[in-house]
Design an enzyme around this catalytic site. Structure first.
Site, PDB file in Angstrom:
ATOM      1  N   GLU A 130       0.885  -1.173   0.000  1.00 37.68           N
ATOM      2  CA  GLU A 130       0.000   0.000   0.000  1.00 37.68           C
ATOM      3  C   GLU A 130       0.916   1.214   0.000  1.00 37.68           C
ATOM      4  OE1 GLU A 130      -3.128  -0.145  -0.339  1.00 37.68           O
ATOM      5  OE2 GLU A 130      -3.548  -2.232   0.138  1.00 37.68           O
ATOM      6  N   CYS A 189      -2.502   9.351   2.228  1.00 38.16           N
ATOM      7  CA  CYS A 189      -2.106   8.652   0.985  1.00 38.16           C
ATOM      8  C   CYS A 189      -3.155   8.843  -0.084  1.00 38.16           C
ATOM      9  CB  CYS A 189      -1.849   7.184   1.261  1.00 38.16           C
ATOM     10  SG  CYS A 189      -3.201   6.332   2.071  1.00 38.16           S
TER      11      CYS A 189
HETATM   12  P1  NDP Z   1       8.112   5.147   4.663  1.00 33.15           P
HETATM   13  O1  NDP Z   1       8.121   4.344   3.415  1.00 33.15           O
HETATM   14  O2  NDP Z   1       9.236   6.055   4.947  1.00 33.15           O
HETATM   15  O3  NDP Z   1       8.028   4.162   5.921  1.00 33.15           O
HETATM   16  C1  NDP Z   1       7.007   3.199   6.088  1.00 33.15           C
HETATM   17  C2  NDP Z   1       7.450   2.152   7.103  1.00 33.15           C
HETATM   18  O4  NDP Z   1       8.519   1.363   6.556  1.00 33.15           O
HETATM   19  C3  NDP Z   1       7.997   2.753   8.399  1.00 33.15           C
HETATM   20  O5  NDP Z   1       7.638   1.933   9.489  1.00 33.15           O
HETATM   21  C4  NDP Z   1       9.493   2.701   8.145  1.00 33.15           C
HETATM   22  O6  NDP Z   1      10.248   2.740   9.313  1.00 33.15           O
HETATM   23  C5  NDP Z   1       9.615   1.365   7.461  1.00 33.15           C
HETATM   24  N1  NDP Z   1      10.853   1.193   6.688  1.00 33.15           N
HETATM   25  C6  NDP Z   1      11.763   2.133   6.294  1.00 33.15           C
HETATM   26  N2  NDP Z   1      12.778   1.550   5.586  1.00 33.15           N
HETATM   27  C7  NDP Z   1      12.504   0.235   5.535  1.00 33.15           C
HETATM   28  C8  NDP Z   1      13.146  -0.893   4.933  1.00 33.15           C
HETATM   29  N3  NDP Z   1      14.286  -0.765   4.248  1.00 33.15           N
HETATM   30  N4  NDP Z   1      12.576  -2.109   5.070  1.00 33.15           N
HETATM   31  C9  NDP Z   1      11.411  -2.262   5.742  1.00 33.15           C
HETATM   32  N5  NDP Z   1      10.749  -1.233   6.329  1.00 33.15           N
HETATM   33  C10 NDP Z   1      11.287  -0.001   6.234  1.00 33.15           C
HETATM   34  O7  NDP Z   1       6.709   5.905   4.667  1.00 33.15           O
HETATM   35  P2  NDP Z   1       6.188   6.992   5.702  1.00 33.15           P
HETATM   36  O8  NDP Z   1       6.196   6.415   7.080  1.00 33.15           O
HETATM   37  O9  NDP Z   1       6.917   8.276   5.456  1.00 33.15           O
HETATM   38  O10 NDP Z   1       4.668   7.135   5.253  1.00 33.15           O
HETATM   39  C11 NDP Z   1       4.245   8.000   4.257  1.00 33.15           C
HETATM   40  C12 NDP Z   1       4.016   7.255   2.962  1.00 33.15           C
HETATM   41  O11 NDP Z   1       3.068   6.227   3.176  1.00 33.15           O
HETATM   42  C13 NDP Z   1       3.419   8.120   1.870  1.00 33.15           C
HETATM   43  O12 NDP Z   1       4.050   7.846   0.640  1.00 33.15           O
HETATM   44  C14 NDP Z   1       1.970   7.682   1.841  1.00 33.15           C
HETATM   45  O13 NDP Z   1       1.338   7.917   0.601  1.00 33.15           O
HETATM   46  C15 NDP Z   1       2.085   6.241   2.150  1.00 33.15           C
HETATM   47  N6  NDP Z   1       0.828   5.716   2.648  1.00 33.15           N
HETATM   48  C16 NDP Z   1       0.132   4.828   1.881  1.00 33.15           C
HETATM   49  C17 NDP Z   1      -1.084   4.361   2.318  1.00 33.15           C
HETATM   50  C18 NDP Z   1      -1.854   3.355   1.534  1.00 33.15           C
HETATM   51  O14 NDP Z   1      -2.703   2.709   2.118  1.00 33.15           O
HETATM   52  N7  NDP Z   1      -1.617   3.188   0.245  1.00 33.15           N
HETATM   53  C19 NDP Z   1      -1.673   4.825   3.575  1.00 33.15           C
HETATM   54  C20 NDP Z   1      -0.846   5.736   4.296  1.00 33.15           C
HETATM   55  C21 NDP Z   1       0.361   6.152   3.833  1.00 33.15           C
HETATM   56  P3  NDP Z   1      10.771   4.184   9.834  1.00 33.15           P
HETATM   57  O15 NDP Z   1       9.547   4.980  10.129  1.00 33.15           O
HETATM   58  O16 NDP Z   1      11.534   3.877  11.033  1.00 33.15           O
HETATM   59  O17 NDP Z   1      11.596   4.774   8.720  1.00 33.15           O
END
Ligand code: NDP
Length: 481
Positions: free
Chosen positions: A230, A264
């Site tokens: 997602e 999102c």
């Molecule tokens: P990120 O992609 O930065 O992070 C998402 C999660 O992944 C966090 O828990 C993050 O940890 C973790 N993460 C980071 N690097 C890795 C890795 N290499 N391997 C596995 N996990 C990892 O997104 P954001 O938290 O900034 O969220 C915003 C984004 O989410 C926007 O693009 C938004 O559009 C999208 N989104 C999509 C939705 C949907 O349903 N389609 C709903 C809500 C948001 P950490 O925080 O510690 O970096």
């Protein structure tokens, strides 16, 4: 320890222990021990416990919202709306898991009529859920509710910005299911999420940015671990000539500015047809102009995102766009005031990249066909919206998106029976609804012989006469025009 802070005040919000690779492995090992017990409770046993968890969340919804406000800075009302949607999805998944995933017989056809077909959906075992910070209740609770309803144990990795909300969900679940660690959380930065991908979980449900989604898929590819993605979006709203303009403006402002635009499925672009364009712009500016930074619009949760929003606004203005509300001076860290941009070039960042702030571009188009063509011209395809009457649903079908709301915005995320997910760079797989439940179970096919074969062909003991009869049967059944 991992310490989260309130982005509005800078005060400490939450404090949780940081995991490392061995902590993640240990949590997954405990989950592997726990899930057979959870699965053995059956649909009814799990439903009973999940509905008790739902009741507890509903009773303590203000507490849940307060944690969310503390870690994200979003206004309390927004946190309560988010919590309500999460509770709705939990209730739906618990109540519908047996109907969607329960064992069933399939109809036998002429060939192999002597066998009965049985279909059932078995849990993966342990599901890893990786969540973002923008909706720390709703985004993980959708996959968690479905995965638990299907009989899996879950290990959650919340965003580093919102760990306390994730931990609160885990702790309240443990109050109603104290026996085994069926739902756990591991905290930390991206490396902890990466460790979860490689830990031997049966499936990963990832919600976050498209860039991180690619890393998650690459890590999961090493062990052929399936994933649900997602990811981000650049959702468009199409305003057709027969739209109710006041309602369209109200929904455009809500869809683009709720949660300070950090959504999102937030509306980031509008394509309005020429005859209604001026009236629409005026109504949007009036309504968005009433929103107050710090009251209706909270701070930007992730400090670095302010720079992205500033870059998109500055770039659009430098390339000839006009700000009819807000603009460069709207960027006032830790927040951004509502900004409406007109005449933004279609190839600029503000139109092509996810802004994730309380900004909206509005573009005049000749007709609905041009609106759809422009709406579809990004690699993303998460959600979208249409305002109109006669052609609205037809326009919705043509939009390159997993979900479209007609005469409202964002509605599909709150409708528990509908699947949620995108196409293209917005990801694949679905959470919510029946498709969301099936996402967390493997279809298992079992055949059971109920009589000797009339036409034994799947054996080396078949005769040439039986093969000839098979050919005759196939011709008789399917070979006629
Ligand atoms: P990120 O992609 O930065 O992070 C998402 C999660 O992944 C966090 O828990 C993050 O940890 C973790 N993460 C980071 N690097 C890795 C890795 N290499 N391997 C596995 N996990 C990892 O997104 P954001 O938290 O900034 O969220 C915003 C984004 O989410 C926007 O693009 C938004 O559009 C999208 N989104 C999509 C939705 C949907 O349903 N389609 C709903 C809500 C948001 P950490 O925080 O510690 O970096």
């Amino acid at each position: 320890m991992l310490v989260s802070t309130n982005p509005g005040t800078g005060d400490e919000a939450g404090r949780v222990p940081v995991a490392d690779e061995s902590t993640v492995a240990e949590a997954v090992r405990r989950a592997l021990d726990a899930w057979p017990w959870w699965a053995s409770l059956g649909f009814d046993g799990r439903r009973h416990r999940l509905l008790r968890w739902r009741t507890l969340l509903a009773e303590r919804v203000e507490e849940l919202a307060a944690w969310t406000t503390a870690e994200t800075g979003k206004p309390e009302a927004e946190a309560l709306v988010e919590a309500a949607a999460g509770i709705e999805h939990l209730d739906w998944a618990a109540r519908n898991a047996r109907r969607v995933l329960g064992p069933r017989r399939t109809r036998s056809r002429l060939l192999l009529i002597e066998h009965a077909g049985h279909l059932e959906y078995q849990p993966y075992g342990v599901v890893g859920v990786i969540g973002p910070w923008n909706y720390p209740i709703l985004t993980p609770l959708g996959p968690i509710a479905a995965a638990l309803s299907a009989g899996n144990a879950v290990v959650l990795k919340p965003s580093e910005y919102t760990p306390a909300v994730g931990q609160w969900l885990v702790d309240t679940f443990a109050e109603v299911v104290p026996e085994r660690p069926v739902l756990q959380a591991v905290h930390g930065l991206g490396d902890v999420g990466a460790a979860l991908c490689r830990s031997g979980v049966g499936k990963v449900a990832f919600t976050g940015s498209t860039a991180t989604a690619k890393k998650v898929m690459a890590a999961c590819a090493e062990t052929l671990t399936p994933v649900v993605i997602e990811a981000g979006g650049k959702d468009a709203l199409v305003v057709d000539a027969d739209a109710d303009i006041d309602a369209a403006a109200e929904a455009a402002v809500w869809g683009s500015m709720t949660n300070a635009g950090q959504t999102c499925i937030g509306i980031e672009r509008v394509y309005a047809v020429a005859p209604v364009y001026d009236r629409f712009v005026e109504a949007v500016v009036t309504k968005a102009g009433r929103l107050r930074l710090g009251e209706d619009i909270g701070p930007i949760t992730m400090p670095g995102q302010v720079d992205v929003i500033r870059r998109h606004i500055d770039d659009a203005l430098a390339r000839g766009a006009r700000a009819v509300l807000g603009g460069a001076e709207a960027v006032r860290p830790p927040g951004v005031a509502p900004t409406i941009l007109l005449d933004v070039p279609e190839d600029s960042a503000a139109v092509r990249e996810e802004t994730f702030g309380p900004t909206l571009t509005i573009t005049r188009v000749a007709d609905a066909d041009e609106a759809v063509a422009r709406a579809n011209a990004t690699p993303y395809g998460l959600g979208g919206a249409v305002f109109g009457k006669a052609g609205a649903v037809r326009i919705a079908r043509r939009m390159h998106a997993g979900m479209v709301a007609v005469n409202s915005t964002l509605t599909f995320v709150g409708m528990a029976a509908l699947p949620f997910g995108g196409v293209g760079d917005s990801g694949f797989g679905r959470i919510h609804g029946a498709d969301g439940l099936r996402e967390f179970a493997r279809a298992k096919a079992i055949t059971v012989r109920r009589a000797p074969s009339l036409l034994p062909t799947m054996t080396f003991e078949r005769t040439p006469a039986q093969i000839a009869r098979l050919v005759k049967t196939i011709r008789f059944r399917y070979g006629r025009r």
